[in-house]
Design a protein around this motif. Structure first.
Motif, PDB file in Angstrom:
ATOM      1  N   GLU A1003       0.846  -1.177   0.000  1.00 23.24           N
ATOM      2  CA  GLU A1003       0.000   0.000   0.000  1.00 23.24           C
ATOM      3  C   GLU A1003       0.888   1.235   0.000  1.00 23.24           C
ATOM      4  OE1 GLU A1003      -3.536  -0.274   1.294  1.00 23.24           O
ATOM      5  OE2 GLU A1003      -3.966   1.873   1.176  1.00 23.24           O
ATOM      6  N   PRO A1004       0.753   2.084  -1.018  1.00 23.13           N
ATOM      7  CA  PRO A1004       1.663   3.236  -1.094  1.00 23.13           C
ATOM      8  C   PRO A1004       1.435   4.173   0.097  1.00 23.13           C
ATOM      9  CG  PRO A1004       0.297   3.059  -3.078  1.00 23.13           C
ATOM     10  CD  PRO A1004      -0.227   2.065  -2.106  1.00 23.13           C
ATOM     11  N   PRO A1005       2.447   4.345   0.922  1.00 23.69           N
ATOM     12  CA  PRO A1005       2.258   5.189   2.111  1.00 23.69           C
ATOM     13  C   PRO A1005       2.430   6.661   1.787  1.00 23.69           C
ATOM     14  CG  PRO A1005       4.469   4.308   2.067  1.00 23.69           C
ATOM     15  CD  PRO A1005       3.814   3.833   0.820  1.00 23.69           C
ATOM     16  N   SER A1006       2.053   7.506   2.739  1.00 23.23           N
ATOM     17  CA  SER A1006       2.335   8.934   2.599  1.00 23.23           C
ATOM     18  C   SER A1006       3.701   9.212   3.198  1.00 23.23           C
ATOM     19  CB  SER A1006       1.294   9.743   3.386  1.00 23.23           C
ATOM     20  OG  SER A1006       0.166   9.967   2.631  1.00 23.23           O
ATOM     21  N   LEU A1007       4.573   9.700   2.366  1.00 26.82           N
ATOM     22  CA  LEU A1007       5.932   9.989   2.824  1.00 26.82           C
ATOM     23  C   LEU A1007       6.161  11.481   2.846  1.00 26.82           C
ATOM     24  CD1 LEU A1007       7.562   7.388   0.434  1.00 26.82           C
ATOM     25  CD2 LEU A1007       7.019   7.034   2.846  1.00 26.82           C
ATOM     26  N   ALA A1008       7.138  11.875   3.639  1.00 26.13           N
ATOM     27  CA  ALA A1008       7.451  13.299   3.661  1.00 26.13           C
ATOM     28  C   ALA A1008       8.896  13.514   4.057  1.00 26.13           C
ATOM     29  CB  ALA A1008       6.541  14.034   4.635  1.00 26.13           C
ATOM     30  N   VAL A1016       7.883  18.523   2.692  1.00 23.74           N
ATOM     31  CA  VAL A1016       7.438  18.253   1.321  1.00 23.74           C
ATOM     32  C   VAL A1016       6.976  16.811   1.290  1.00 23.74           C
ATOM     33  CG1 VAL A1016       8.097  18.050  -1.103  1.00 23.74           C
ATOM     34  CG2 VAL A1016       9.011  19.919   0.275  1.00 23.74           C
ATOM     35  N   LYS A1017       5.738  16.607   0.925  1.00 21.38           N
ATOM     36  CA  LYS A1017       5.140  15.282   0.964  1.00 21.38           C
ATOM     37  C   LYS A1017       5.318  14.569  -0.368  1.00 21.38           C
ATOM     38  CE  LYS A1017       1.212  16.975   2.006  1.00 21.38           C
ATOM     39  NZ  LYS A1017       0.187  17.780   2.663  1.00 21.38           N
ATOM     40  N   PHE A1018       5.494  13.269  -0.250  1.00 17.97           N
ATOM     41  CA  PHE A1018       5.582  12.453  -1.449  1.00 17.97           C
ATOM     42  C   PHE A1018       4.559  11.345  -1.327  1.00 17.97           C
ATOM     43  CE2 PHE A1018       6.749  10.163  -4.958  1.00 17.97           C
ATOM     44  CZ  PHE A1018       7.498   9.006  -4.745  1.00 17.97           C
ATOM     45  N   ARG A1019       3.598  11.325  -2.206  1.00 16.96           N
ATOM     46  CA  ARG A1019       2.569  10.290  -2.186  1.00 16.96           C
ATOM     47  C   ARG A1019       2.786   9.422  -3.419  1.00 16.96           C
ATOM     48  NH1 ARG A1019      -1.026   7.108  -2.104  1.00 16.96           N
ATOM     49  NH2 ARG A1019      -3.158   7.220  -1.330  1.00 16.96           N
ATOM     50  N   PRO A1020       3.451   8.322  -3.293  1.00 14.70           N
ATOM     51  CA  PRO A1020       3.708   7.478  -4.461  1.00 14.70           C
ATOM     52  C   PRO A1020       2.404   6.936  -5.022  1.00 14.70           C
ATOM     53  CG  PRO A1020       4.885   6.655  -2.521  1.00 14.70           C
ATOM     54  CD  PRO A1020       3.945   7.695  -2.053  1.00 14.70           C
ATOM     55  N   ASP A1021       2.402   6.682  -6.316  1.00 14.37           N
ATOM     56  CA  ASP A1021       1.222   6.086  -6.920  1.00 14.37           C
ATOM     57  C   ASP A1021       1.213   4.577  -6.748  1.00 14.37           C
ATOM     58  OD1 ASP A1021       1.855   8.475  -9.430  1.00 14.37           O
ATOM     59  OD2 ASP A1021       0.170   8.517  -8.018  1.00 14.37           O
ATOM     60  N   ASP A1022       2.401   4.039  -6.565  1.00 19.34           N
ATOM     61  CA  ASP A1022       2.495   2.586  -6.491  1.00 19.34           C
ATOM     62  C   ASP A1022       3.715   2.228  -5.644  1.00 19.34           C
ATOM     63  OD1 ASP A1022       1.970   0.112  -9.152  1.00 19.34           O
ATOM     64  OD2 ASP A1022       1.563   0.103  -6.999  1.00 19.34           O
ATOM     65  N   GLY A1023       3.720   1.037  -5.061  1.00 19.93           N
ATOM     66  CA  GLY A1023       4.869   0.648  -4.258  1.00 19.93           C
ATOM     67  C   GLY A1023       5.022  -0.864  -4.245  1.00 19.93           C
ATOM     68  N   PHE A1024       6.276  -1.348  -4.160  1.00 22.26           N
ATOM     69  CA  PHE A1024       6.535  -2.793  -4.190  1.00 22.26           C
ATOM     70  C   PHE A1024       7.687  -3.138  -3.257  1.00 22.26           C
ATOM     71  CE2 PHE A1024       3.932  -3.792  -7.794  1.00 22.26           C
ATOM     72  CZ  PHE A1024       3.874  -2.607  -8.487  1.00 22.26           C
ATOM     73  N   LEU A1055      14.430  11.875  -0.995  1.00 24.19           N
ATOM     74  CA  LEU A1055      14.708  12.144   0.413  1.00 24.19           C
ATOM     75  C   LEU A1055      13.587  11.624   1.300  1.00 24.19           C
ATOM     76  CD1 LEU A1055      16.095  15.758  -0.025  1.00 24.19           C
ATOM     77  CD2 LEU A1055      17.379  13.800   0.880  1.00 24.19           C
ATOM     78  N   ALA A1056      12.350  11.822   0.823  1.00 19.76           N
ATOM     79  CA  ALA A1056      11.215  11.344   1.621  1.00 19.76           C
ATOM     80  C   ALA A1056      11.247   9.830   1.720  1.00 19.76           C
ATOM     81  CB  ALA A1056       9.912  11.827   0.980  1.00 19.76           C
ATOM     82  N   ALA A1057      11.575   9.185   0.606  1.00 21.09           N
ATOM     83  CA  ALA A1057      11.606   7.720   0.613  1.00 21.09           C
ATOM     84  C   ALA A1057      12.672   7.218   1.578  1.00 21.09           C
ATOM     85  CB  ALA A1057      11.861   7.211  -0.805  1.00 21.09           C
ATOM     86  N   THR A1058      13.867   7.793   1.520  1.00 18.87           N
ATOM     87  CA  THR A1058      14.948   7.316   2.372  1.00 18.87           C
ATOM     88  C   THR A1058      14.706   7.649   3.837  1.00 18.87           C
ATOM     89  OG1 THR A1058      16.140   9.217   1.472  1.00 18.87           O
ATOM     90  CG2 THR A1058      16.877   7.046   0.792  1.00 18.87           C
ATOM     91  N   GLU A1059      13.980   8.717   4.097  1.00 21.92           N
ATOM     92  CA  GLU A1059      13.645   9.014   5.493  1.00 21.92           C
ATOM     93  C   GLU A1059      12.734   7.936   6.047  1.00 21.92           C
ATOM     94  OE1 GLU A1059      13.554  13.800   6.015  1.00 21.92           O
ATOM     95  OE2 GLU A1059      11.920  12.737   7.047  1.00 21.92           O
ATOM     96  N   HIS A1060      11.872   7.447   5.193  1.00 24.22           N
ATOM     97  CA  HIS A1060      10.900   6.451   5.625  1.00 24.22           C
ATOM     98  C   HIS A1060      11.556   5.085   5.793  1.00 24.22           C
ATOM     99  CE1 HIS A1060       7.096   4.180   5.555  1.00 24.22           C
ATOM    100  NE2 HIS A1060       7.728   3.346   4.736  1.00 24.22           N
ATOM    101  N   ALA A1061      12.270   4.681   4.749  1.00 22.22           N
ATOM    102  CA  ALA A1061      12.879   3.346   4.782  1.00 22.22           C
ATOM    103  C   ALA A1061      14.229   3.441   4.100  1.00 22.22           C
ATOM    104  CB  ALA A1061      11.981   2.351   4.067  1.00 22.22           C
ATOM    105  N   ARG A1062      15.255   3.311   4.860  1.00 21.48           N
ATOM    106  CA  ARG A1062      16.587   3.441   4.266  1.00 21.48           C
ATOM    107  C   ARG A1062      16.777   2.411   3.185  1.00 21.48           C
ATOM    108  NH1 ARG A1062      21.555   3.768   7.963  1.00 21.48           N
ATOM    109  NH2 ARG A1062      22.389   3.853   5.870  1.00 21.48           N
TER     110      ARG A1062
END
Lengths: 1135, 192
Positions: A1003-1008, A1016-1024, A1055-1062
């Protein structure tokens, strides 16, 4: 002063004299009648359609000294017809004038230079009728009189109309002429001095028999030679009706006609003087049925042509020129290629044949590059074919057809060609270096073997290649096209001092277009100053150097109006104009008309009727009589954003706007009063005329202005009102249609001619600013020529998007690319030559020598070819503020945290100003809707659903079903090419599904990404989660690969992605291009981007929102019509 | 026609012309209208006097020829037994007299002059009255009106093709165009 202005002056004088005699112009018919009677002429009304009117509305029967006119409903209309005929009497017209058919009391003095008006024959008869209309209007409502009534007596246009019993729009047009244009001064010096002809000129003028090509360099008296030839033919007894004079432009035609009329009015009116295109249009109108048309065809312009093809585009299924997002620009490129083909009289079949020949050669020689080129030409051929079919079915013709159709007709029907060639015993052609191949073939049809053909031109001034012209035509005149031809070369230059003629002659001797030994001798004496090159260090100093020179020249006695600055491209002009004005130098420059603030201010009123969100208030709030604070404006827009209002309904809701100040509400009510009585269906011209002349003081303010820039603004408004007047009618409501059309015109660069200053502007004391192309035919005492760097002149060759097939362009041989490159570099030399030869007394070139980083910026190699005729010097001007620093700063107070999405921060990077309008003021980011955007919306919906439902596959029939559903919901299902669009959408969805094949969906999470409290928020459309355990976040784009993968939006996502999950990755999926691209950045770059993100957020807090204008993207921006200055006041903002 | 000008002889007229401030085309035209009988002498004199302009030497231009032709036409009309254009030779002042005498607008007479009217549609009483007032014998008037229509548009500048002679129309049409009331119309058309 041209003939129309002369006619008006006479009319105004007659009015004044009549008033002195005690006549009352408030009874217009009686007023006109008395004037007519005083000349012993009778005036009688007659029934509309009376036999004696011979199809006209009025007629002057000279032999009987009688004017008859159809009886109209109003006194004023009758008076106008009478006064129109009075014009024929007073201005000493034709021996016996034809009946007046096309009478228009409210017509503008100059035709609007857009679309059909560009071509439509402002030929002899029409020119006379226009002159008489303006005479009549001036006689009944002289400009000085209505001006005084409006400005001094404070009467509105409606009130003035009532006083004279005249229609509103006639009074309005007259007021516009009177108020917005400077008064034309009677020239103190006598007009063009007619020296006796020199030997060469006389030889050219008196030549008879074999075809003659006159090589006339700059300032050699070409016009005088041409008119002398005409007069010598007339003196020989040639019937003027047998003389055909073909000119480069309508304006040139009118000027020629006036010049010839100075000595022989009847002959001038009897000759055929006009452009090749106007002549072609005449032929098409006469022979439409032979050409296969059922009725007289209609001319369409570029925007209509693009529209026609846009609807069909899905059907073409192109590969190389595919564009499923916004095909308009591709279509524009293809149409350019089509137009080029018509310049060479190449029909679709022939185009296809040439493409197929290339294909054969490519396969034979295993040449992949040639094969691709061949396929592209083939696609163009297909579109060309379809285009011609659609056009024919609609009984339409385009600009290129105007010459190519008559050529094919005359070449295939010798009897018709014969008729035409027997009509004209003498043909003269001006500006021969600018004719294209189809024009030459037209000439050959009407002048077989060139008997009595006389052409004048200068191969070194051939700068219209983009219109298909080629200097090669001059060379071919004697070598191939008209074998018996002779040449005469004019050698004396009367315009420039020897220092200048020596300079350009030296350059000319080295030009590819030259024939060597073409030096001109100057008649004038030495002035003491050579052609100069002034270099500076930095580019920012260039403008300062120019300003200093301008003032220096002024000291030498050359006023502002005697000086011109020439640029090689349009883009630099506006910046230069702004900088010079800020340095206190008055500049006469219109620029891109619709992007001027005065015009946007007017358009804003129109948009307030069609835009639910009333964003036009941003502009309206900046104007003197309707000032609003920025805070109030944004509050109103917020209210309207949340409320569902119909267009034009907002005035009723003013009281309910909480948070808007009382004074603001009062102003809003005033604005509503200004708009009262108008809605989306109103005529834009009428509405704005009413606003300008009845309901506000906007026009009057221009009249009372003193600075050149404000007066120029008035001229721009005048130009704009003329443009509004000639808008074609069509589907949909007038105002929305107009706004769309303006955007289209700018996108297709069809608005360039609107930047030309009308003649009336010539009196203003400002430095002229124009491109080298715009300076054609003109001359100035002092010329400044900036930007003489290697990269500007010569400009590098840029391949057209749709290059012609090999063998299409005559004279280009087998290698069309090499020929195009050679032709381009030849033209660059010609541009330099033209620029140099515009100057009478002084010519100063400028160039910066260092680039931004301190690196050397080489000068143009052309400068070296001036030899010893160039004097170089280097200056270091005093520093002054060019005002480029603080532009775009808007007082803003942000409270609380700033929270933006990656899309929003991406927008900020592309254009901070657009970000401001879209996300701070929130006017809405909705771009224009088209069938393509609706299709993309449908695809996006489906993809989102696929993610939500965790699907990895979907059968074709299911995809079709979902598309159908979405199309139904949006109405796209009714589109003529719904199937093709669905096909496109299908491909996109299918590709999307393939991207979900690997890894297990999450489930694509809300990242920031956190940035010192802001985010700055990043809302991916898809995630795997991939097999190797890595997490991938994807952003899906349905359109093409547009934005860069390393802009700050991409960095923020990363940056948002790496903050969430390295260790997680970010990818962009491009459905149209069927590609997945990794967003990867090196540490240092990521670090830079991180810092840029901080800077961006800081800029937002500081209110730094400069605009980043681009001719590509601005027309599509939702804020386009309101972008500019903003109302006063500080904006309070919470994100 | 009776006018003062017919008493002046050639020398008087030429002298008067020389004394004019401007001896260019407009003046020449005026003289040709007033003294058609001296047309070619006037043209010669005018050309002599405009030495140095484009009219100085050489054969007459086509427009010059047209001027002379028109003037000659009028001249011949005056001569008894000459050409058939009695109405065409009338001067505007005389047309005004006719207009007043018949209580008809000038345009009616222009239509007659341009021979746009079907003769059979005009009442005989009107024609006789017209013949009397112009001093032109009835038969010659009829013959002249029956000539083909000749609108005074010397060379249409619009089309390359020469305009055809326009169709003639009834007198009633001309009168209706001129907004003549029914009673007067009836009288003129049917002689009632």
């Amino acid at each position: 002063m041209d003939s129309i202005e002369k006619a008006r002056t006479i009319a105004a004088e007659l009015h004044a004299v009549a008033v002195q005699k005690g006549l009352d112009p408030r009874k217009p018919y009686n007023f006109a009648k008395c004037e007519i009677l005083s000349r012993d002429i009778c005036l009688e009304a007659t029934k509309p359609g009376a036999t004696q009117l011979d199809g006209g509305r009025a007629k002057y029967i000279r032999n009987d000294l009688l004017i008859i006119h159809e009886r109209c409903d109003t006194d004023f209309e009758n008076a106008f017809l009478a006064a129109h005929e009075l014009g024929h009497v007073v201005l000493g017209d034709d021996f016996n004038p034809s009946p007046s058919t096309n009478v228009d009391p409210a017509r503008p003095a100059e035709p609007s230079p857009v679309a059909e008006d560009r071509v439509v024959d402002y030929g002899k008869r029409q020119r006379r009728e226009i002159q008489m209309d303006l005479f009549a209007r001036e006689f009944l409502l002289p400009r000085p009189v209505v001006k005084r009534m409006h400005l001094v007596d404070g009467m509105s246009a409606s009130e003035i109309a009532k006083v004279f019993g005249a229609p509103f729009d006639v009074v309005a047009q007259q007021l516009f002429d009177a108020i917005l244009l400077p008064v034309v001064e009677t020239p103190s010096e006598s007009p063009a001095v007619d020296r006796p002809l020199n030997d060469k000129q006389a030889a050219a003028a008196s030549h008879r028999g074999v075809p003659l090509l006159v090589e006339a360099g700059p300032g050699t008296g070409k016009t005088q030679t041409l008119t002398s030839r005409v007069h010598s033919l007339l003196a020989d007894g040639i019937d003027p009706r047998e003389i055909l004079l073909l000119t480069f432009s309508n304006k040139a035609a009118a000027e020629m006609a006036d010049r010839i009329a100075e000595k022989n009015k009847e002959a001038s009116a009897a000759m055929w003087i006009g452009t090749f295109h106007a002549f072609g249009l005449d032929l098409i109108r006469r022979f439409y049925s032979e050409l296969g048309f059922e009725k007289d065809p209609r001319m369409i312009d570029k925007t209509e042509a693009v529209e026609m093809l846009e609807q069909q585009f899905p059907k073409f299924d192109l590969e190389h020129y595919r564009n499923v997002y916004a095909p308009a620009s591709v279509i524009d490129d293809i149409l350019k290629a089509v137009s080029r083909a018509k310049d060479e009289v190449v029909c679709p079949t022939r185009y296809r044949e040439l493409a197929e020949a290339m294909q054969l050669r490519a396969t034979a020689s295993n040449d992949d590059e040639l094969l691709i080129r061949a396929r592209r030409c083939h696609e163009v051929a297909r579109v060309y074919e379809a285009y011609e079919k659609i056009k024919k079915a609609k009984h339409c013709i385009d600009f290129g057809d105007l010459v190519s159709l008559p050529v094919s007709l005359l070449e295939s029907e010798p009897t018709i060609a014969n008729t035409i060639s027997e009509t004209y015993s003498h043909v003269l052609v001006d500006e021969y270096q600018d004719v294209n191949r189809s024009s030459v073939r037209l000439l050959k049809s009407i002048c077989p073997d060139g008997a009595n053909l006389w052409a004048v031109g200068d191969a070194k001034q051939s700068i219209y290649r983009f219109r298909g012209a080629s200097s090669g035509n001059m060379k071919r005149f004697t070598n191939e096209d008209f074998r018996r031809a002779q040449t005469v070369r004019l050698e004396q230059n009367y315009r420039s001092v020897p220092e200048i003629t020596d300079a350009f002659s030296a350059f000319g001797a080295t030009m590819a277009a030259g024939t060597g030994g073409d030096a001109l001798t100057a008649e004038r004496s030495v002035c003491g100053s050579k052609v100069a090159l002034t270099t500076v260090d930095k580019v920012t100093e260039q403008t300062l150097a120019i300003a200093d020179s301008i003032e220096q020249m002024r000291q030498n006695g050359h006023g502002y109006r005697d000086q011109a600055i020439l640029c090689t491209g349009n883009e630099k002009l506006a910046t230069l104009a702004g900088e010079l004005e800020r340095l206190g130098i008055p500049v006469l420059f219109l620029g891109s008309l619709f992007e001027r603030l005065e015009i946007k201010n007017l358009i804003a009123f129109l948009s307030l009727l069609t835009d639910r969100r009333a964003m036009g208030l941003i502009r309206v709030g900046c104007q003197r009589q309707t000032e609003l604070t920025l805070g109030d404006v944004s509050k109103v827009i917020e209210h309207l954003r949340d409320d569902i209002t119909e267009p034009g309904e907002w005035p009723a809701k003013v009281d309910s706007f909480h948070g808007v100040s009382e004074s603001g509400k009062q102003v809003l009510r005033e604005v509503a009063t200004i708009l009262l009585g108008f809605d989306q269906s109103s005529s834009p011209w009428t509405m704005l005329a009413t606003i300008l002349l009845d309901r506000t003081q906007i026009a009057a303010d221009f009249a009372n202005a003193s600075s050149v820039s404000e007066r120029t603004g008035g001229i721009a408004v005048w130009q704009f009102m003329n443009f509004l007047r000639v808008q074609p009618s069509g589907k949909g409501l007038p105002v929305p249609r107009l706004l769309k059309r303006i955007r289209d015109l700018i996108r297709l660069k069809e608005d360039r001619d609107l930047s030309k200053l009308p003649d009336a502007a010539s009196g203003l004391d400002g430095v002229r600013l124009m491109t080298v192309h715009g300076s054609k035919g003109l001359e100035f005492p002092v010329v400044h020529f900036p930007g003489m760097n290697k990269t500007s002149l010569p400009l590098n060759y840029k391949s057209p998007k749709c290059p012609p097939p090999d063998g299409m362009v005559e004279g280009s041989g087998d290698d069309s690319k090499a020929a195009a490159v050679a032709a381009h570099s030849e033209e660059q030399e010609c541009i330099f030559y033209v620029a140099l030869s515009r100057a009478r007394d002084r010519l100063i070139a400028y160039a910066p020598t260092k680039q931004a980083g301190g690196k050397n910026w080489p000068l143009s190699p052309f400068l070296d070819r001036l030899g010893s005729n160039l004097q170089r010097n280097h200056v270091a001007p005093n520093e002054r503020d060019l005002g480029n620093g603080n532009e775009g700063t808007i007082p803003i107070q942000v409270s609380g945290r700033i929270s933006l999405t990656t899309a929003q921060i991406g927008l900020f990077e592309r254009c901070p100003r657009r970000f401001f309008y879209t996300h701070v003021v929130r006017i809405g980011g909705r771009r224009e809707e088209s069938p393509y955007t609706l299709m993309h919306d449908a695809v996006r919906e489906i993809c989102e659903a696929i993610v939500a439902e965790r699907l990895i596959t979907l059968s074709d029939s299911k995809i079709r079903q979902r598309l159908n559903q979405a199309f139904k919901a949006s109405g796209l299902v009714d589109h003529g090419y719904a199937n093709e669009l669905a096909g496109m959408g299908h491909k996109l969805v299918k590709y999307f599904l393939t991207t979900r094949a690997e890894g297990s969906p999450i489930e694509p999470p809300s990242l920031a990404v956190n940035l010192a409290g802001d985010e700055v928020k990043f809302r991916p459309d898809d995630g795997f989660t991939m097999e190797d355990g890595a997490i991938v976040f994807r952003q899906v784009r349905t359109g093409g690969i547009k934005s860069s993968r390393d802009d700050i939006a991409a960095a923020a996502a990363l940056l948002a992605a790496t903050e969430h999950a390295r260790g997680s990755r970010v990818e962009f999926v491009h459905l149209s291009d069927q590609e997945i691209r990794d967003v990867e950045m090196q540490k240092r770059k990521l670090g830079n981007r991180h810092a840029s993100l901080h800077d961006a957020l800081k800029s937002i807090r500081d209110g730094k929102f400069p605009a980043k204008p681009s001719s590509r993207t601005c027309p599509g921006c939702p804020a386009f019509f309101v972008c500019g200055s903003v109302p006063e006041g500080t904006l309070q903002k919470t994100f | 026609m009776n006018s003062d000008q017919s008493n002046m002889d050639l020398e008087d007229v030429l002298n008067a012309f020389i004394m004019e401030e401007d001896t260019g085309k407009p003046t020449l035209l005026r003289y040709l209208i007033d003294y058609p009988q001296f047309a070619s002498d006037l043209v010669d004199l005018s050309r002599e006097m405009t030495l140095g302009t484009e009219q100085s030497s050489g054969p007459l231009s086509k427009t010059d020829e047209a001027i002379v032709a028109a003037a000659w036409e009028r001249h011949v009309a005056v001569v008894p037994g000459g050409s058939l254009d009695p109405l065409g030779s009338l001067l505007p002042a005389q047309l005004n007299q006719l207009s007043a005498a018949f209580s008809l607008p000038r345009q009616v007479f222009s239509a007659l002059r341009e021979r746009r009217v079907i003769v059979a549609s005009i009442s005989e009483s009107f024609l006789r009255s017209l013949s009397e007032k112009t001093g032109c014998p009835f038969d010659r008037l009829i013959a002249s009106l029956n000539e083909p229509a000749q609108p005074t548009v010397a060379g249409s500048h619009k089309s390359e093709v020469k305009p055809d002679a326009p169709r003639k129309v009834t007198f009633e049409k001309i009168l209706t165009d001129a907004e003549i009331g029914p009673d007067q119309l009836a009288e003129l058309v049917r002689g009632e």
